[in-house]
Design an enzyme around this catalytic site. Structure first.
Site, mmCIF file in Angstrom:
data_model
loop_
_atom_site.group_PDB
_atom_site.id
_atom_site.type_symbol
_atom_site.label_atom_id
_atom_site.label_comp_id
_atom_site.label_asym_id
_atom_site.label_seq_id
_atom_site.Cartn_x
_atom_site.Cartn_y
_atom_site.Cartn_z
ATOM 1 N N GLY A 92 0.804 -1.232 0.000
ATOM 2 C CA GLY A 92 0.000 0.000 0.000
ATOM 3 C C GLY A 92 0.827 1.267 0.000
ATOM 4 O O GLY A 92 0.347 2.326 0.399
ATOM 5 N N ALA A 93 2.082 1.195 -0.462
ATOM 6 C CA ALA A 93 2.977 2.349 -0.354
ATOM 7 C C ALA A 93 3.251 3.013 -1.694
ATOM 8 O O ALA A 93 4.162 3.815 -1.821
ATOM 9 C CB ALA A 93 4.285 1.910 0.308
ATOM 10 N N LEU A 107 4.045 1.416 -4.560
ATOM 11 C CA LEU A 107 4.982 0.675 -5.428
ATOM 12 C C LEU A 107 4.309 -0.534 -6.096
ATOM 13 O O LEU A 107 4.992 -1.432 -6.593
ATOM 14 C CB LEU A 107 6.216 0.229 -4.629
ATOM 15 C CG LEU A 107 7.080 1.340 -4.022
ATOM 16 C CD1 LEU A 107 8.313 0.753 -3.349
ATOM 17 C CD2 LEU A 107 7.522 2.355 -5.082
ATOM 18 N N GLY A 108 2.995 -0.566 -6.078
ATOM 19 C CA GLY A 108 2.288 -1.589 -6.852
ATOM 20 C C GLY A 108 2.359 -2.987 -6.258
ATOM 21 O O GLY A 108 2.380 -3.981 -6.990
ATOM 22 N N SER A 109 2.356 -3.063 -4.924
ATOM 23 C CA SER A 109 2.470 -4.375 -4.277
ATOM 24 C C SER A 109 1.291 -5.285 -4.616
ATOM 25 O O SER A 109 1.475 -6.458 -4.946
ATOM 26 C CB SER A 109 2.550 -4.201 -2.758
ATOM 27 O OG SER A 109 1.432 -3.457 -2.311
ATOM 28 N N SER A 110 0.085 -4.749 -4.562
ATOM 29 C CA SER A 110 -1.079 -5.616 -4.782
ATOM 30 C C SER A 110 -1.106 -6.110 -6.221
ATOM 31 O O SER A 110 -1.376 -7.294 -6.469
ATOM 32 C CB SER A 110 -2.371 -4.889 -4.422
ATOM 33 O OG SER A 110 -2.453 -3.673 -5.131
ATOM 34 N N ALA A 111 -0.792 -5.224 -7.164
ATOM 35 C CA ALA A 111 -0.789 -5.648 -8.567
ATOM 36 C C ALA A 111 0.230 -6.761 -8.782
ATOM 37 O O ALA A 111 -0.047 -7.756 -9.455
ATOM 38 C CB ALA A 111 -0.470 -4.463 -9.478
ATOM 39 N N ASP A 135 -1.204 -0.156 -12.950
ATOM 40 C CA ASP A 135 -0.330 -0.994 -12.115
ATOM 41 C C ASP A 135 -0.234 -2.420 -12.631
ATOM 42 O O ASP A 135 0.848 -3.003 -12.701
ATOM 43 C CB ASP A 135 -0.903 -1.106 -10.694
ATOM 44 C CG ASP A 135 -0.628 0.112 -9.858
ATOM 45 O OD1 ASP A 135 -0.506 1.200 -10.431
ATOM 46 O OD2 ASP A 135 -0.547 -0.042 -8.629
HETATM 47 O O1 PMV Z 1 -0.840 3.416 -4.793
HETATM 48 P P1 PMV Z 1 -1.078 2.488 -5.921
HETATM 49 O O2 PMV Z 1 0.149 1.737 -6.329
HETATM 50 O O3 PMV Z 1 -2.267 1.591 -5.652
HETATM 51 O O4 PMV Z 1 -1.470 3.386 -7.195
HETATM 52 C C1 PMV Z 1 -2.710 4.062 -7.259
HETATM 53 C C2 PMV Z 1 -2.730 4.912 -8.493
HETATM 54 C C3 PMV Z 1 -4.036 5.667 -8.727
HETATM 55 O O5 PMV Z 1 -3.863 6.364 -9.968
HETATM 56 C C4 PMV Z 1 -4.296 6.684 -7.638
HETATM 57 C C5 PMV Z 1 -5.236 4.737 -8.832
HETATM 58 C C6 PMV Z 1 -5.194 3.833 -10.045
HETATM 59 O O6 PMV Z 1 -5.817 2.765 -9.985
HETATM 60 O O7 PMV Z 1 -4.591 4.184 -11.067
#
Ligand code: PMV
Length: 328
Positions: free
Chosen positions: A113-114, A116-120, A163
């Protein structure tokens, strides 16, 4: 047993605006989530996720196992979301293969959740490992599409394809609505990451921008301007003009801040990076807390961040040319 991994990412330019159809540019980085999938004889899905940490909090329930068949006392909303992502990935796998059950083990080098796309990365690697385990090989594009559906559901429809596409494909990518494509000449950029040890709630932050945009025309204009910054950045990326990219990152951060998605610690890290001579610095991802990304070929920014109040960790990152890949 099949092991797959997928990279995290930084937003070079364009987060939040990308949700409204503006373009964004992202780069995969060499921090990966690794997922091991082992087919089971029964029809249960067991998920072990000992290394997914947030605020030093490990995803461990009772015996350290999340088991669909048991009640889970979820101790943190972000960890609840992480469990949701894994469940979603398994649902996608079930659409593709006639499966019985899996044991899925997750290890991740990407803070949760920081930004850097951890969940993706977890979802992409999980879909790849579990489908391969059942003898099916999906293309990275199809994995990206399925992983996007998971993010879309978990984030209540507030997700772009950015992501998941970047994690599946690797390299630098450009995303505009449904049009997602790798940037062929992905440049090697000197990324420095600063992490405040915290996390933002993507859903809440996206909703905040949406309501500002609905209330004020100038907020809607700000979102459009971010899109224009990205378009300008496309020229800079093809000519590898790091100074220009840095200037655009600085501008982009200012506008994200105006939209209310920065934080004291993110701003402090951004300013520390600029003072240290970085070409530019901005928050990455949803904001609210988490990470900044700076461009600096020298060690100065990393050193400055080490002494910046609110910065817990700093590291360099390289562009990762590999997207999702099978490890064994
Ligand atoms: O914080 P992250 O890695 O979940 O990125 C979110 C990016 C947003 O543009 C705010 C939302 C999205 O789904 O693109």
């Amino acid at each position: 047993m099949t092991v797959s991994s997928a990279p995290g990412k930084v937003y070079l330019l364009g987060e939040h605006a990308v949700v409204y159809g503006e373009p964004a540019m992202l780069c995969a980085i060499d921090r990966r989530a690794t997922v091991t999938a082992t087919a089971r004889d029964d029809d249960r899905i067991r998920v072990q996720a000992r290394d997914l940490t947030i605020d030093g909090f490990s995803v461990e329930y009772g015996d350290g196992v999340v088991d669909e068949s048991t009640d889970i006392d979820v101790p943190h909303p972000l960890i609840e979301a992480a469990v949701g992502y894994v469940d979603g990935a398994v649902e996608q796998v079930k659409e593709v293969v006639d499966t019985t059950g899996f044991t899925i083990t997750i290890e991740s080098e990407i803070p949760l959740g920081a930004g850097l796309g951890s969940s993706a990365a977890v979802v992409v690697a999980a879909i790849d490992a579990a489908t391969r385990e059942m003898g099916v090989e999906l293309t990275p594009e199809e994995i990206a599409q399925r992983a996007y559906r998971v993010e879309y559901d978990v984030q209540d429809g507030q997700a772009s394809r950015a992501d998941t596409f970047c994690s599946a494909m690797g390299k630098a990518v450009r995303v505009e609505g449904d049009d997602c494509r790798p940037i062929e000449e992905s440049p090697e950029l000197p990324f420095v990451i600063g992490f405040d040890g915290g996390a933002g709630d993507t859903g809440t932050l996206v909703a905040g921008v949406r309501s500002l945009k609905e209330e004020y025309e100038f907020a809607a204009d700000t979102v459009e301007t971010i899109g224009n910054i990205v378009r300008t950045g496309e020229r800079a990326i093809t000519t590898e003009d790091q100074q220009e990219l840095g200037r655009l990152m600085n501008f982009n951060h200012g506008l994200l801040s105006a939209l209310g998605v920065s934080s004291r610690s993110l701003d402090a890290m951004v300013w520390a990076a600029r003072d240290a001579g970085a070409f530019g610095a901005k928050l990455t991802g949803a904001g609210g807390g988490g990470c900044i990304v700076a461009l600096d070929p020298t060690p100065d920014t990393a050193t400055a961040l080490q002494y910046t109040p609110g910065c817990e960790e700093t590291f360099r990152a390289e562009l990762d040319h590999d997207g999702v890949r099978v490890e064994s």
